[in-house]
Design a protein around this motif. Structure first.
Motif, mmCIF file in Angstrom:
data_model
loop_
_atom_site.group_PDB
_atom_site.id
_atom_site.type_symbol
_atom_site.label_atom_id
_atom_site.label_comp_id
_atom_site.label_asym_id
_atom_site.label_seq_id
_atom_site.Cartn_x
_atom_site.Cartn_y
_atom_site.Cartn_z
ATOM 1 N N SER B 482 -81.205 -87.266 -28.292
ATOM 2 C CA SER B 482 -79.981 -86.913 -27.577
ATOM 3 C C SER B 482 -80.221 -85.793 -26.565
ATOM 4 O O SER B 482 -79.402 -84.890 -26.415
ATOM 5 N N CYS B 483 -81.325 -85.875 -25.866
ATOM 6 C CA CYS B 483 -81.745 -84.795 -24.968
ATOM 7 C C CYS B 483 -80.634 -84.352 -24.028
ATOM 8 O O CYS B 483 -80.064 -85.160 -23.305
ATOM 9 N N GLY B 484 -80.329 -83.070 -24.081
ATOM 10 C CA GLY B 484 -79.401 -82.483 -23.111
ATOM 11 C C GLY B 484 -77.941 -82.818 -23.321
ATOM 12 O O GLY B 484 -77.106 -82.438 -22.513
ATOM 13 N N ASN B 485 -77.622 -83.546 -24.409
ATOM 14 C CA ASN B 485 -76.229 -83.910 -24.657
ATOM 15 C C ASN B 485 -75.885 -83.639 -26.113
ATOM 16 O O ASN B 485 -76.520 -84.174 -27.024
ATOM 17 N N CYS B 486 -74.857 -82.835 -26.304
ATOM 18 C CA CYS B 486 -74.441 -82.448 -27.646
ATOM 19 C C CYS B 486 -74.206 -83.673 -28.511
ATOM 20 O O CYS B 486 -73.528 -84.613 -28.104
ATOM 21 N N PHE B 487 -74.788 -83.681 -29.709
ATOM 22 C CA PHE B 487 -74.497 -84.774 -30.641
ATOM 23 C C PHE B 487 -73.835 -84.253 -31.909
ATOM 24 O O PHE B 487 -73.831 -84.911 -32.935
ATOM 25 N N GLU B 488 -73.266 -83.082 -31.785
ATOM 26 C CA GLU B 488 -72.450 -82.507 -32.851
ATOM 27 C C GLU B 488 -73.219 -82.362 -34.160
ATOM 28 O O GLU B 488 -72.815 -82.860 -35.203
ATOM 29 N N CYS B 489 -74.333 -81.644 -34.075
ATOM 30 C CA CYS B 489 -75.148 -81.414 -35.268
ATOM 31 C C CYS B 489 -74.702 -80.161 -35.997
ATOM 32 O O CYS B 489 -75.248 -79.843 -37.055
ATOM 33 N N ASP B 490 -73.742 -79.430 -35.444
ATOM 34 C CA ASP B 490 -73.200 -78.210 -36.061
ATOM 35 C C ASP B 490 -74.171 -77.039 -36.064
ATOM 36 O O ASP B 490 -73.896 -76.018 -36.694
ATOM 37 N N ASN B 491 -75.290 -77.152 -35.388
ATOM 38 C CA ASN B 491 -76.232 -76.034 -35.441
ATOM 39 C C ASN B 491 -75.638 -74.770 -34.845
ATOM 40 O O ASN B 491 -75.717 -73.695 -35.436
ATOM 41 N N CYS B 527 -80.242 -74.790 -30.498
ATOM 42 C CA CYS B 527 -79.666 -76.092 -30.173
ATOM 43 C C CYS B 527 -80.810 -77.103 -30.094
ATOM 44 O O CYS B 527 -81.711 -76.957 -29.265
ATOM 45 N N PRO B 528 -80.812 -78.130 -30.954
ATOM 46 C CA PRO B 528 -81.950 -79.056 -30.943
ATOM 47 C C PRO B 528 -82.143 -79.746 -29.594
ATOM 48 O O PRO B 528 -83.266 -79.974 -29.158
ATOM 49 N N CYS B 529 -81.028 -80.079 -28.932
ATOM 50 C CA CYS B 529 -81.139 -80.954 -27.766
ATOM 51 C C CYS B 529 -81.023 -80.200 -26.447
ATOM 52 O O CYS B 529 -80.997 -80.816 -25.390
ATOM 53 N N GLY B 530 -80.957 -78.869 -26.486
ATOM 54 C CA GLY B 530 -80.930 -78.105 -25.237
ATOM 55 C C GLY B 530 -79.647 -78.279 -24.453
ATOM 56 O O GLY B 530 -79.675 -78.398 -23.231
ATOM 57 N N ALA B 531 -78.508 -78.282 -25.142
ATOM 58 C CA ALA B 531 -77.235 -78.506 -24.455
ATOM 59 C C ALA B 531 -76.430 -77.229 -24.296
ATOM 60 O O ALA B 531 -75.222 -77.277 -24.083
ATOM 61 N N ILE B 532 -77.075 -76.076 -24.458
ATOM 62 C CA ILE B 532 -76.379 -74.801 -24.239
ATOM 63 C C ILE B 532 -77.232 -73.942 -23.308
ATOM 64 O O ILE B 532 -78.444 -73.855 -23.470
ATOM 65 N N ASP B 533 -76.586 -73.359 -22.328
ATOM 66 C CA ASP B 533 -77.256 -72.415 -21.435
ATOM 67 C C ASP B 533 -76.748 -71.009 -21.749
ATOM 68 O O ASP B 533 -75.617 -70.848 -22.219
#
Lengths: 341, 539
Positions: B482-491, B527-533
């Protein structure tokens, strides 16, 4: 050790997983978690101890159905959570002296027992100063008597609240304000200090475990497991300190992970003095990768690289790996989905 | 209020202490462009449809896929999947088997009879699509979805273009193609077959817009000195005849000239037609072959032999003369003057295809360069209202690129018809591997698709590569990071030391509570997928 459900995208390692049934998710993924240590506390940015305390207490609250009393030794955790007139605690919380938290916790447990309230459980907590050094006699007594207390040590490897002094849990070569980074053997000396978990095991109490804030599933399952035992139990949680370790606030969890993946901090659990399970290293890294992001080890790399010191630290990590079988450990995961999980 | 026993200090909650004031940087949720989406010539939102497939919501996944591509089952068979080449997971263990999951979804849709309905109000505009290949049919599908009346005309007796007449059945089963073409027709697209359009200018009088997608169907010829008895065929003709059930007589020894995918298709087809000896002659080396490596490998598994660094100098009844080549320092093949003879009952030329440009001959404002029709960024030719796409315009000439052209053209045609020029939405910056925290993804090697036994392949046109069963497809979909897009993993929700991340509920993602966020950035790092800056606060 927790049962892993194997979900490949999220891994089994993220806090939540939308594909899991609600009751199989972590406590922290639950929007109605108790937030035992709530917002507005005055811990530094990126504090590992604040995170660790909430992880542990929220899990303990779930395990006990909210019937929990905590006793807190003096230290960072107490100072940043309760500057009068504010408190960040949403659990019954009792502050003791720096050195007597395990004894106070024993007393609370005894009083509850005397009143017939054995449904209420007691959790003592403190930093490594209050646990490994100053409160150590009380802790050993609590273990020896078998009082019904889970004592949790949030180990940030020094007296951070008072200005980063060395404790019995400070690792070799680390700089603190009392172990200067100068001379032929800079930083904290090798061969001193102690492993509180191993000493706890020597008391042959029902349950001893180590954990970090980098693997929430593992930490929560250990708290839950500990609450399943009666008698004295001990949980030792590694909580990096951005201030005292000189790490970037954003790297707190990552540094805890590197401590595990390098072998410097073995994660295991033990019952009645015997190691029963270890958390294997997933992606092994040299200790240097753990040391470099931390200013307390900067003198090992500047002005020149101290290969001799780094090698000694690596040898310590290698010894942990050998001693606890951190690479030989059984695969922790369950079978892939569709094959019986 | 009286304080409880032994309580002397009245206390309040630390919620009164707004630690957000400490902040110098703040976390911001972003959507980055996953490399699979970025690489897809058809512009599919791969990450998004995999997300639905992961939860077993196959129909939702399929509908997401169908927003961009009306041929999932075809695509899952014939696409060269640049998405997988770009996949970040390839840097971790192995790329996600996107193509296999796509095929599973496409087949599932056919099996369950999922259809697409047109909900847009009719526009009253009429569009003619010339060519019922991947590009033309994709354009027709999208134009129909946008509410236009669409007529597709094709010179061939059956729809599909190169998907039917160029791609052998062992790579694309015809019932699959039929099902996906029929589904487009069922949406109200008129498909008129055996109806060549000789003159686009004339058609423009009856329609509001024209989309040209006639492909590149003229086999290129080359001068080979040949005796009277030499049997020389062209690749497209062979493939077309086989598709129509009238396989040509190739003999037992077949030489195929060329190094592209069509050459592989013909050589493998020849094996299936009974050739004991199928040899591909190509003037450069394996590394410089335009054919996809997997096609070369599959051809070799089926007993096709390769002769690199060779050209055909002459052909006569029963033999071809081959000249050895060597590459000069620029990589160009040069003759060596060394000759050799190969036994050959027939020679099939697979050295490229040209565009039949007669359809635009009456449109002087349409420009042609390098043998292909030139179009602007809006897919329009020099003639207003006449658009073109697919193999007849500059293109990589793959089915997927053609489908992408069809979609693009449909959007620009729609904009042109409405008088509101279509502006493509801005692209998000790329979700690079470096932004991921891969520790959170379990180790999971890729699932391999079953393949037909090599011995059986040479005797049948049955599909060589099989599909995944549901369990394997689900497994494969869940390997997506899910690169670059939140998949709601709650991390982020879990790792905040200040409880300053608010969980908004399923599908709603998260928000930052700026009253308490100290800006430590742990959520960004973890964030596993890098969706936060993490962005600086304004001072």
């Amino acid at each position: 050790m927790s049962e892993r459900v194997r979900f490949f995208q999220t891994g089994s390692f993220a806090v939540g997983n939308r594909l899991l049934p609600l009751d199989a998710r972590t406590v922290q993924s639950d929007p109605s978690r108790s937030n035992s240590l709530t917002s507005g506390h005055r811990a530094c940015r990126g504090c590992g101890e604040a995170l660790g305390a909430r992880y542990v207490l929220d899990a303990a609250m779930r395990a006990t159905g909210g019937r929990l009393v905590t006793v807190n030794a003096t230290g960072c955790l107490e100072v940043f959570s309760t500057p009068y007139p504010e408190t960040s605690w949403r659990v019954p919380w009792l502050h003791s002296l720096f050195g007597n938290a395990p004894a106070v916790a024993s007393g609370v447990a005894t009083a509850l027992k005397a009143r017939g309230r054995t449904d209420i459980r007691v959790l003592g907590q403190g930093g490594d100063g209050g646990t490994v050094d100053i409160g150590f006699g009380c802790l050993s007594g609590m273990f020896e008597r078998g009082d019904d207390v889970l004592f949790v040590c949030y180990d940030n490897q020094g007296y951070m609240n008072t200005g980063v002094q060395r404790s019995g849990a400070t690792p070799p070569a680390a700089r603190t304000s009392t172990t200067q980074a100068v001379g032929p053997e800079p930083g904290n000396v090798f061969g001193q200090g102690k492993s509180a978990p191993l000493i706890a095991m020597a008391h042959e109490i029902p349950y001893v475990a180590t954990a970090t804030i980098a693997d929430l599933h593992d930490l929560e399952s250990k708290v839950e497991r500990a609450m399943g035992f009666h008698g004295a139990r001990y949980l030792h949680v590694l909580v990096p300190c951005p201030l005292g370790w000189g790490g970037d606030a954003a790297q707190t969890v990552r540094i805890a992970r590197l401590a595990v993946e390098s072998g410097l901090f073995p994660v295991f659990e033990a019952e009645r003095g015997e190691v029963t399970a270890v958390s294997p290293i997933r992606h092994r890294v040299p200790v240097e990768e753990y040391l470099r992001p931390q200013a307390r080890f900067r003198h090992l790399f500047e002005p020149e690289r101290r290969a001799d010191v780094i090698d000694r630290l690596q040898a310590g990590a290698d010894r942990n790996i050998e001693r606890f079988g951190l690479l030989r450990a059984e695969e922790r995961f369950g079978p892939p989905l569709g094959e019986g999980s | 209020m009286k304080a409880p026993f032994a309580i002397t200090l009245r206390v309040g909650s630390s919620l009164a202490n707004k630690t957000g004031a400490w902040r110098t940087e703040r976390p911001v949720y972003v959507d980055r462009l996953p490399p699979c989406n970025d690489a897809c010539p058809a512009g599919e939102n791969v990450q998004r449809w995999l997300y639905h497939a992961e939860s077993g919501e196959y129909e939702t996944a399929w509908r997401e896929l169908m927003r961009d591509n009306p041929f999932p089952a075809v695509m899952g068979r014939v696409c060269y999947h640049p998405c997988q080449t770009a996949c970040n997971r390839g840097k971790l263990d192995e790329e996600v088997g996107i193509n296999a999951v796509e095929r599973f979804l496409g087949d599932e849709a056919i099996r369950r009879g999922w259809t697409v309905s047109v909900t847009a109000p009719p526009t009253g505009k009429r569009v003619l699509v010339v060519g019922a290949g991947p590009s033309g049919l994709a354009a027709a599908y999208h134009l129909r979805l946008l509410g236009h009346e669409v007529t597709v005309r094709d010179a061939a007796p059956r729809a599909g273009g190169m998907m039917r007449y160029g791609i052998p059945a062992y790579r694309l089963a015809r019932d699959v193609l039929d099902a996906e073409v029929d589904r487009i027709a069922a949406m109200g697209v008129t498909i008129e077959l055996s109806s060549p359009v000789p003159d686009a200018a004339a058609a423009l009088r009856d329609f509001d817009a024209v989309f040209l997608a006639v492909g590149a169907q003229l086999s290129r010829r080359t001068e080979i000195p040949a005796g009277d008895s030499a049997r020389i065929l062209d690749a497209l003709g062979v493939l077309r005849d086989v598709s129509e059930g009238e396989p040509p007589l190739l003999g037992r020894r077949v030489v195929v000239y060329g190094g592209g995918n069509t050459a592989m298709d013909v050589a493998r087809t020849a094996r299936r037609l009974g050739a004991t000896d199928a040899v591909v002659v190509y003037r450069r080396t394996r590394e410089r072959m335009p054919a996809q490596p997997f096609e070369v490998a599959e051809a070799e598994q089926e007993g096709v032999r390769m002769r690199w660094l060779s050209t055909i100098a002459a052909a006569d009844g029963g033999t071809v003369t081959v000249e050895r080549m060597r590459l000069d320092e620029t990589g160009f093949p040069r003759p060596t003057g060394e000759y050799e003879e190969l036994a050959a009952d027939s020679v099939v030329l697979a050295i490229g295809q040209d565009v039949d440009r007669s359809v635009v001959a009456t449109l002087p404002r349409v420009s042609v360069a390098d043998g292909v029709v030139q179009v602007g960024a809006d897919m329009m030719t020099g003639q207003p209202g006449v658009f073109a796409g697919g193999d007849m315009v500059p293109s990589p000439r793959t089915v997927t690129a053609a489908v992408g052209h069809g979609k693009q053209a449909a959007r620009y045609i729609d904009g042109w018809l409405r008088g509101e020029p279509y502006a493509p939405p801005p692209r998000h910056p790329l979700a690079t591997f470096e932004r991921l925290n891969t520790w959170y993804y379990s180790d999971a090697p890729a699932t391999v698709r079953p393949t037909l036994d090599a011995a059986r392949r040479v005797s049948t046109f049955a599909e060589v590569v099989g599909g995944l069963d549901e369990g394997s497809a689900l497994f494969e979909a869940r390997r997506c990071m899910s690169c670059g897009n939140c998949f709601e993993c709650d991390n982020c929700f879990g790792v905040c030391p200040d409880n300053a991340v608010v969980k908004l509920g399923p599908g709603e993602r998260y928000a930052i509570d700026l009253d308490f966020c100290k800006g430590c950035g742990i959520c960004v790092t973890e964030c596993p997928c890098g969706a936060i800056d993490l962005v600086p606060e304004e001072t």
